[in-house]
Structure formats: structure tokens, C-alpha cells
Design an enzyme around this catalytic site. Structure first.
Site, short mmCIF file in Angstrom:
data_model
loop_
_atom_site.label_atom_id
_atom_site.label_comp_id
_atom_site.label_asym_id
_atom_site.label_seq_id
_atom_site.Cartn_x
_atom_site.Cartn_y
_atom_site.Cartn_z
N LYS A 173 -3.70 2.55 2.05
CA LYS A 173 -4.88 3.26 2.52
C LYS A 173 -4.68 3.57 3.99
CE LYS A 173 -8.05 2.16 4.59
NZ LYS A 173 -8.47 2.35 6.03
N THR A 219 -6.45 2.05 10.79
CA THR A 219 -6.58 0.97 9.86
C THR A 219 -5.75 1.34 8.65
OG1 THR A 219 -8.72 1.95 9.48
CG2 THR A 219 -8.75 -0.19 10.43
#
Length: 402
Positions: free
Chosen positions: A177, A188
């Protein structure tokens, strides 16, 4: 660079001996999977690479310490929406509690469980929801866990290859992700790779670290490195192929090629899905003094806000590319740099060439823009991936918290 012509991507499937689950726990927006786990039926060799951000998140530190004990894992519990970063002693305790609850659920040793989180920095995990979520997880062989870690991602990132080792079919499958705060130095960004190959843990760590340097560490969306970056590989040996113990083993090169292709594909998918992005940008550098310098130049180009904005606007402004090259620490022959964009040569020997401006602009409207650079100072090369910089990137990040 690793040669990957011996392996090709195939449809997503889990290697032998793995299961997963992804559920909605109510951490973030409704009707979204936000909690899950990934489990091997047996303890697996494990390796990881982690963010270099000084404010390393509690789950990232815990997983790093866990893997470094003996390079083994059997499960990873993960969530989106809450990064559990900059959360102090309470955040560290919450990560430890997650690890303990998962080990008890699976009946495995505490040190075989990794923890991963992504999402908003500064918020404590709601441990009542985490506890309830762990109880709800059950074995599945779908791909829901790949969706449970998504934040601003438009879609899950998945990659799979199958190779032959010792006459056995070995599968290497990964998911990741990442969409914003992407400038890994392992954003992130989280990546997980599973394989049923057998490999010594220390050798797996060495192989992962080397290949992350030329894949995940060569992407950038916005130049920001998160507190939660992590890539973890688990290898459980259940394909039955001979266990790799050395780089000299006959099947090591094919395993490394397969791992590299999976990591590279996931990295490219992250770059293409950058927040607000409309196109993937790939930069290939040749004629560099060293591979390290080739990588530096390539990443600088795809990371330049001016280059990214020009690509969004379909402006074939090669001056922004050459000026970016000049700002790096790489060896450059300032009289002999060549630049092509989508196969259209714009610069030769550091001088602009006549080219069809409209054709070049039109070519930049595609969903992938390729920049090729030759520095003419050596025989090394580098490659990097990024995306364009759009109005939507600002819109998304101006209101990320609210």
C-alpha cells in the site's frame, strides 16, 4: 541491475501454506476494510527493511526487533487508518498487546508475530476495537488483506510470479500500500511478500535489502519519508524445493530474479497510484559513473516538482530535466548529456535538438511517461519511478487530517 527476463508476472495467488483475512473494524471511514492478518501455516524465514525516519512508529520498531532476533515470522497483524506513530509509551504497549493477542489466537510464539500500521500519525489505536477485530479474523484464501491496508490508495497493489526451483514450482506473491508521503528510504508505505521457497533467514535479509535498494527505494511521489515504511518477506519452504543457503546455490539467481520482479512491480504500482496522479513516470539513466549515481540521478528527476508539474501539463520542457541532473552529486560530463522523452530525442551533447513540440506534448498525455538519460561518464545505470504533480495532490493533502 537484476535480470528479470527469466521470470514473468502471473495472476495473483497465494503460495502454498498461507492464509489471510481482511475485515472492517471501524477505524476509519465506514464500509472500508481496515484490519487484517497474514499467516503462514508453519514458521517462516523472515526479513525486513524499515523507514529511516527518526520518528519510527511503534509497530515498525516492534517488527524490526522481532525479525532481527532470529529472522523468523509466522504471522503479521495489520491495520490502516491509524499509524500508531508518535504515540509514546502507550503506543508501544498497544503494539505489544496486538502481538500478544495474535500469538494467543494462533497458538504460536510471541516472537513469530509482526505488527504493521498505516494511517494518521499521532492517534492512539482503539484497543477495544483491535481486541474485537483479532477475535473476528478467520482463515481465508482471498485477497482481502491487500485491501485492509489501503488509505488513500485507489486500488490494492498486487504482484505474483512462479519459478522453478529443484524441479518444484515456487510462488512469490506480494502486496503493498502507498499513495502519499512516498519517498522510501528503506511513506506511508507498507509491502509484504510471501513465498513457499525455502531460504536461510540471513540470506533472505541480504537479498531483500539489496533488491529494495533498486525497487522501493527508487520511487518517489512527494519526497516525504513516513514514520511507518516497512517491507517484510516471509519464506515458509512449503513448495518442497531445496532450501537456499548461499548465493552460490544453483537456484539462487532465479529466486532473486523473481523477488526483484515482484518488488519492482509493487514499487511501480505505488508510484503510478500517487495521490492525485494521472500518470506513471519512469526514468532510465545510462552511462553513469556507478549504479549508485545512476540511481541518484534517476530518482532526482522523477522527484523534481518542476519536472512532475511539467509532465502533468504535458510540457516537453527538457530544461527542467537537465537542471535537475546538474543539482545531483553524480559525475556529469556537462558537454555530453543526452535526453529523450517517450522516445523523442530532445537533447544531444547537452544541446537542445529540433523536435515536434506538439507530438512530444501529445505523447506525454499517455498514462506512462518514460525519460531516458545518458550521462556518458561510465557504463553503469539506474532506474526510478514517480508520478506527475497535480492539483488533486494539493487538494487531498490540504485536508488529510480533517
Amino acid at each position: 541491475m537484476i535480470k528479470t527476463d527469466e521470470v514473468t508476472l502471473t495472476n495473483f495467488q497465494w503460495p502454498t501454506g498461507y492464509y489471510n483475512d481482511g475485515i472492517e473494524m471501524g477505524l476509519g471511514v465506514s464500509d472500508k476494510l481496515d484490519f487484517g492478518y497474514l499467516v503462514s501455516e508453519v514458521p517462516a524465514s523472515a526479513a525486513g527493511t524499515y523507514t529511516t525516519n527518526k520518528f519510527q512508529a511503534a509497530p515498525t520498531k516492534l517488527t524490526k526487533n522481532t525479525i532481527n532476533q532470529d529472522h523468523q515470522l509466522q504471522a503479521v497483524v495489520m491495520n490502516s487508518a491509524c499509524a500508531n506513530s508518535c504515540t509514546g509509551k502507550q503506543g508501544e504497549q498497544n503494539a505489544l498487546t496486538e502481538q500478544k493477542l495474535m500469538s494467543e489466537k494462533l497458538g504460536i510464539d510471541l516472537n513469530l508475530v509482526g505488527v504493521a500500521s498505516t494511517g494518521l500519525i499521532g492517534a492512539q489505536l482503539p484497543m477495544d476495537k483491535v481486541t474485537a477485530g483479532i477475535e473476528k479474523l478467520s482463515p481465508h484464501h482471498d485477497d482481502n488483506v491487500t485491501k485492509a491496508v489501503m488509505t488513500t490508495d485507489k486500488k490494492p497493489k498486487q504482484a505474483c510470479v512462479q519459478i522453478k526451483m529443484g524441479g518444484k514450482t515456487v510462488t512469490i506473491t506480494g502486496f503493498a500500500k502507498g499513495s502519499g508521503m512516498i519517498h522510501p528510504k528503506m511513506a506511508t508505505m507498507l509491502g509484504f511478500v510471501t513465498t513457499d521457497a525455502g531460504i536461510d533467514g540471513e540470506l533472505l535479509q541480504q537479498t531483500l535489502s539489496q533488491n529494495v535498494d533498486t525497487t522501493f527505494n527508487q520511487i518517489t511521489v512527494d519526497g516525504d519519508t513516513s514514520t511507518n515504511d516497512m517491507v517484510v518477506v516471509m519464506a515458509n519452504g512449503m513448495a518442497g524445493a531445496p532450501k537456499l543457503a548461499s548465493t552460490d546455490d544453483a537456484d539462487f539467481s532465479i529466486f532473486q530474479a523473481g523477488l526483484h520482479l515482484v518488488l519492482q512491480e509493487l514499487a511501480k504500482q505505488i508510484a503510478a497510484d500517487g495521490e492525485g496522479a494521472t500518470k506513471l513516470v519512469e526514468c532510465n539513466v545510462e552511462g553513469a559513473f556507478s549504479d549508485l549515481e545512476g540511481q541518484e540521478v534517476a530518482k532526482a528527476i522523477v522527484g523534481s516538482n518542476l519536472v512532475k508539474a511539467a509532465i502533468f501539463g504535458q510540457d516537453p520542457n527538457w530544461g527542467r530535466i537537465i537542471s535537475t541532473i546538474g543539482m545531483t552529486n553524480a559525475h556529469v560530463d556537462i558537454e555530453h548529456v543526452d535526453i529523450e522523452v517517450n522516445g523523442i530525442k530532445m537533447v544531444e551533447d547537452s544541446l537542445g535538438l529540433p523536435f515536434d513540440q506538439q507530438a512530444a506534448s501529445d505523447s506525454m498525455g499517455a498514462n506512462k511517461v518514460v525519460i531516458d538519460v545518458n550521462l556518458h561518464v561510465g557504463s553503469a545505470s539506474g532506474q526510478a519511478w514517480g508520478c506527475d504533480l497535480t492539483y488533486n495532490y494539493v487538494k487531498i493533502n490540504a485536508s488529510y487530517h480533517t
